[in-house]
Design an enzyme around this catalytic site. Structure first.
Site, PDB file in Angstrom:
ATOM      1  N   VAL A 129       0.843  -1.203   0.000  1.00  0.00           N
ATOM      2  CA  VAL A 129       0.000   0.000   0.000  1.00  0.00           C
ATOM      3  C   VAL A 129       0.877   1.251   0.000  1.00  0.00           C
ATOM      4  O   VAL A 129       0.590   2.234  -0.707  1.00  0.00           O
ATOM      5  CB  VAL A 129      -0.943  -0.006   1.218  1.00  0.00           C
ATOM      6  CG1 VAL A 129      -1.752   1.285   1.285  1.00  0.00           C
ATOM      7  CG2 VAL A 129      -1.869  -1.219   1.162  1.00  0.00           C
ATOM      8  N   TYR A 130       1.946   1.220   0.773  1.00  0.00           N
ATOM      9  CA  TYR A 130       2.890   2.338   0.820  1.00  0.00           C
ATOM     10  C   TYR A 130       3.437   2.646  -0.571  1.00  0.00           C
ATOM     11  O   TYR A 130       3.462   3.804  -1.000  1.00  0.00           O
ATOM     12  CB  TYR A 130       4.021   2.006   1.784  1.00  0.00           C
ATOM     13  CG  TYR A 130       5.221   2.903   1.698  1.00  0.00           C
ATOM     14  CD1 TYR A 130       5.196   4.189   2.253  1.00  0.00           C
ATOM     15  CD2 TYR A 130       6.393   2.472   1.083  1.00  0.00           C
ATOM     16  CE1 TYR A 130       6.309   5.013   2.180  1.00  0.00           C
ATOM     17  CE2 TYR A 130       7.509   3.285   1.009  1.00  0.00           C
ATOM     18  CZ  TYR A 130       7.464   4.552   1.557  1.00  0.00           C
ATOM     19  OH  TYR A 130       8.563   5.368   1.482  1.00  0.00           O
TER      20      TYR A 130
END
Length: 221
Positions: A129-130
């Site tokens: 997600v980062y």
């Protein structure tokens, strides 16, 4: 040059403030907590309390008044959940860019990440997600009217800086001391040839200035 640094209490940001001060520039360090002010001053920066997760573009512009440039070095941190990857790592960069435009701080540098844009926004893996959030942030900055540079370092370490790096469109996995990332940021701010350029960064054998001079001018994506 007067340079605003978002994420001003972070490790790279504190090193950057010191290196900017040593080079004769002025660092304005944006921090979330007033108690971080003494650390910023010790590093040579001027603290300004501003929470990017709870501010408007106008408030950011007020904090950046008089600045010539802005560096996005903020991040939610490795212990944060997926939600803050969006609100800090993506939305914080977008908001800082909007504020910089309003303030006339058109030189804009992003500390991104190697692999940005290659993550999975729907993954249960927070790192995926980062990477997705960082990619969306980079895309938004590229679409702004700013004179941007996006720096994508590899694995960050707290080792002493060497002053020598490897930069390029794709350089392969590797590590780099945070102090050398800060040195690249300082050098980038003074090099118009790096405007609208995205490059990866790891440790290497080439002095920072020489490495940046060897980069092709114009977009590397």
């Amino acid at each position: 040059m007067k340079v605003a640094i978002a994420g001003g209490h972070g490790k790279i940001a504190l090193l950057l403030a010191r290196q900017l001060a040593d080079a004769g520039h002025e660092a304005v360090s944006l921090i979330r907590k007033p108690e971080q002010s003494d650390d910023v001053r010790a590093a040579g920066g001027t603290p300004v309390v501003l929470d990017l997760e709870n501010s408007t573009a106008t408030q950011v512009a007020e904090a950046l008044a008089g600045c010539d440039a802005a560096v996005f070095a903020a991040g939610a941190g490795p212990s944060s959940g997926a939600a803050r990857k969006w609100t800090v790592d993506r939305d914080g960069a977008v908001l800082l860019a909007a504020g910089a435009q309003l303030a006339g701080a058109y030189r804009f540098v992003v500390v991104s990440s190697m692999g940005a844009g290659q993550g999975d926004a729907e993954s249960d893996d927070v790192f995926q997600v980062y990477l997705a959030a960082k990619g969306e942030a980079d895309d938004a900055v590229r679409e702004s009217g700013l004179d941007w540079t996006i720096v994508r370092p590899g694995q960050l370490t707290d080792d002493p800086g060497t002053g020598r790096v490897t930069v390029g469109e794709h350089v392969g996995r590797g590590a780099i001391p945070r102090a050398d990332v800060a040195a690249v940021l300082v050098a980038v701010l003074d090099r118009p040839s790096t405007v609208r350029t995205t490059f990866e960064l790891v440790g290497g054998d080439t002095p920072v200035g020489e490495a940046l001079e060897a980069l092709p001018s114009g977009p590397l994506v």
